[in-house]
Write a protein that holds these residues in place. Structure first.
Motif, PDB file in Angstrom:
ATOM      1  N   THR A  31      17.356 -62.229 -57.099  1.00 57.28           N
ATOM      2  CA  THR A  31      17.879 -61.658 -57.903  1.00 57.28           C
ATOM      3  C   THR A  31      19.078 -62.132 -57.203  1.00 57.28           C
ATOM      4  OG1 THR A  31      16.429 -60.291 -59.127  1.00 57.28           O
ATOM      5  CG2 THR A  31      19.570 -60.006 -59.931  1.00 57.28           C
ATOM      6  N   LEU A  37       4.200 -59.148 -57.158  1.00 55.82           N
ATOM      7  CA  LEU A  37       4.712 -58.186 -56.941  1.00 55.82           C
ATOM      8  C   LEU A  37       5.541 -57.353 -55.632  1.00 55.82           C
ATOM      9  CD1 LEU A  37       5.277 -55.363 -60.024  1.00 55.82           C
ATOM     10  CD2 LEU A  37       6.450 -57.685 -59.516  1.00 55.82           C
ATOM     11  N   THR A  81      18.034 -56.239 -60.626  1.00 58.28           N
ATOM     12  CA  THR A  81      16.779 -56.893 -60.341  1.00 58.28           C
ATOM     13  C   THR A  81      15.733 -56.629 -60.664  1.00 58.28           C
ATOM     14  OG1 THR A  81      18.097 -56.761 -57.794  1.00 58.28           O
ATOM     15  CG2 THR A  81      15.501 -56.092 -58.276  1.00 58.28           C
ATOM     16  N   ASP A  82      15.947 -55.325 -61.282  1.00 56.54           N
ATOM     17  CA  ASP A  82      14.468 -54.427 -62.026  1.00 56.54           C
ATOM     18  C   ASP A  82      14.277 -55.720 -63.373  1.00 56.54           C
ATOM     19  OD1 ASP A  82      12.734 -52.504 -62.715  1.00 56.54           O
ATOM     20  OD2 ASP A  82      13.442 -52.260 -64.889  1.00 56.54           O
ATOM     21  N   PHE A 130      12.212 -59.762 -54.860  1.00 53.70           N
ATOM     22  CA  PHE A 130      12.599 -59.627 -56.049  1.00 53.70           C
ATOM     23  C   PHE A 130      14.662 -59.194 -56.093  1.00 53.70           C
ATOM     24  CE2 PHE A 130       8.597 -59.514 -57.785  1.00 53.70           C
ATOM     25  CZ  PHE A 130       8.572 -60.061 -58.850  1.00 53.70           C
ATOM     26  N   ARG A 131      14.761 -58.604 -54.938  1.00 46.79           N
ATOM     27  CA  ARG A 131      16.378 -58.382 -54.836  1.00 46.79           C
ATOM     28  C   ARG A 131      16.552 -59.865 -54.032  1.00 46.79           C
ATOM     29  NH1 ARG A 131      20.018 -54.028 -54.150  1.00 46.79           N
ATOM     30  NH2 ARG A 131      22.164 -55.121 -52.987  1.00 46.79           N
ATOM     31  N   ARG A 191      13.048 -59.059 -62.470  1.00 45.16           N
ATOM     32  CA  ARG A 191      11.761 -59.572 -61.845  1.00 45.16           C
ATOM     33  C   ARG A 191      10.865 -59.086 -63.370  1.00 45.16           C
ATOM     34  NH1 ARG A 191      12.388 -54.115 -59.081  1.00 45.16           N
ATOM     35  NH2 ARG A 191      11.511 -53.075 -60.601  1.00 45.16           N
ATOM     36  N   THR A 192      11.628 -57.986 -63.998  1.00 47.47           N
ATOM     37  CA  THR A 192      10.228 -58.122 -65.139  1.00 47.47           C
ATOM     38  C   THR A 192      10.803 -58.784 -66.353  1.00 47.47           C
ATOM     39  OG1 THR A 192      11.064 -55.589 -65.785  1.00 47.47           O
ATOM     40  CG2 THR A 192      10.495 -56.812 -67.467  1.00 47.47           C
TER      41      THR A 192
END
Length: 211
Positions: A77, A68, A97-98, A73-74, A101-102
């Motif tokens: 995405t 992480l 994004t969340d 990740f933003r 990422r997950t």
């Protein structure tokens, strides 16, 4: 190309080795960062019987600690969503994004347990001190199988080098998702894409609980 197959299994293990301390990351070149930390983590996983046995808690700890902090990740995405990103509200962008990422982390966690005897060859990387974006090339080798190229696209920020895309066997991770994301947006808008990603995450979570 389906990234939930063997190339992802190999790729996700490499990804897990990309997080040293923030200060060291800022000082190291991107090629040294990828090489040194990957080699170190290879030794950890080879010796960690809990990871090899599929202990979900131990795997999550490894992914949280090593993956992480060193991925943007933003940006990943944004690139995967493409032009539709601009039509999303700030809240929708945060949820996208969340969820993305997950999805990636859960996929990597599932695949980590399948690492066995792969070895990594690090290709020479050419870049200058002023360069802010660098491609680091590696090749995964395994007995009885063709080598698989895995290239990391890194960008330098105040926090050090961060990965914003990975190219597996010539196919970009973010580009691979773009067509399916666009289809979800066409059929259900940005909220439809969010719901689709969240549904995939629930399915992966249920699969982990069953295993």
């Amino acid at each position: 190309m389906n990234f939930f197959n063997k190339p992802l299994i190999l790729f996700c293990f490499l990804v897990a080795g990309l997080m040293p301390a923030a200060q060291a990351a800022a000082q190291q070149g991107p090629d040294v960062l990828v090489r040194d930390v990957t080699n170190e983590v290879l030794e950890i996983v080879r010796a960690d019987k809990s990871i090899q046995a599929g202990d979900p808690q131990r795997i999550r700890e490894l992914v949280d600690a090593k993956v992480l902090p060193h991925f943007d990740f933003r940006r990943m995405t944004m690139l995967a969503v493409g032009p539709d990103w601009r039509s999303a509200s700030a809240e929708q962008q945060a949820r996208l994004t969340d969820a993305f990422r997950t999805l990636l982390v859960r996929t990597y966690s599932n695949a980590l347990t399948q690492y066995r005897d792969q070895t990594i060859e690090f290709k020479p990387t050419r870049f200058g001190e002023a360069d802010k974006r660098v491609q680091v090339r590696t090749e995964v080798r395994q007995t009885g199988a063709q080598p698989i190229g895995i290239d990391y696209m890194l960008e330098k920020s105040d926090a050090g080098w961060k990965v914003f895309d990975v190219i597996v066997a010539g196919v970009s991770l973010v580009t691979n998702y773009r067509s399916s994301f666009a289809q979800d947006v066409r059929s259900g808008g940005i909220d439809g894409l969010i719901k689709s990603l969240e549904a995939k995450n629930r399915a992966l979570e249920a699969e982990q609980q069953r295993s």
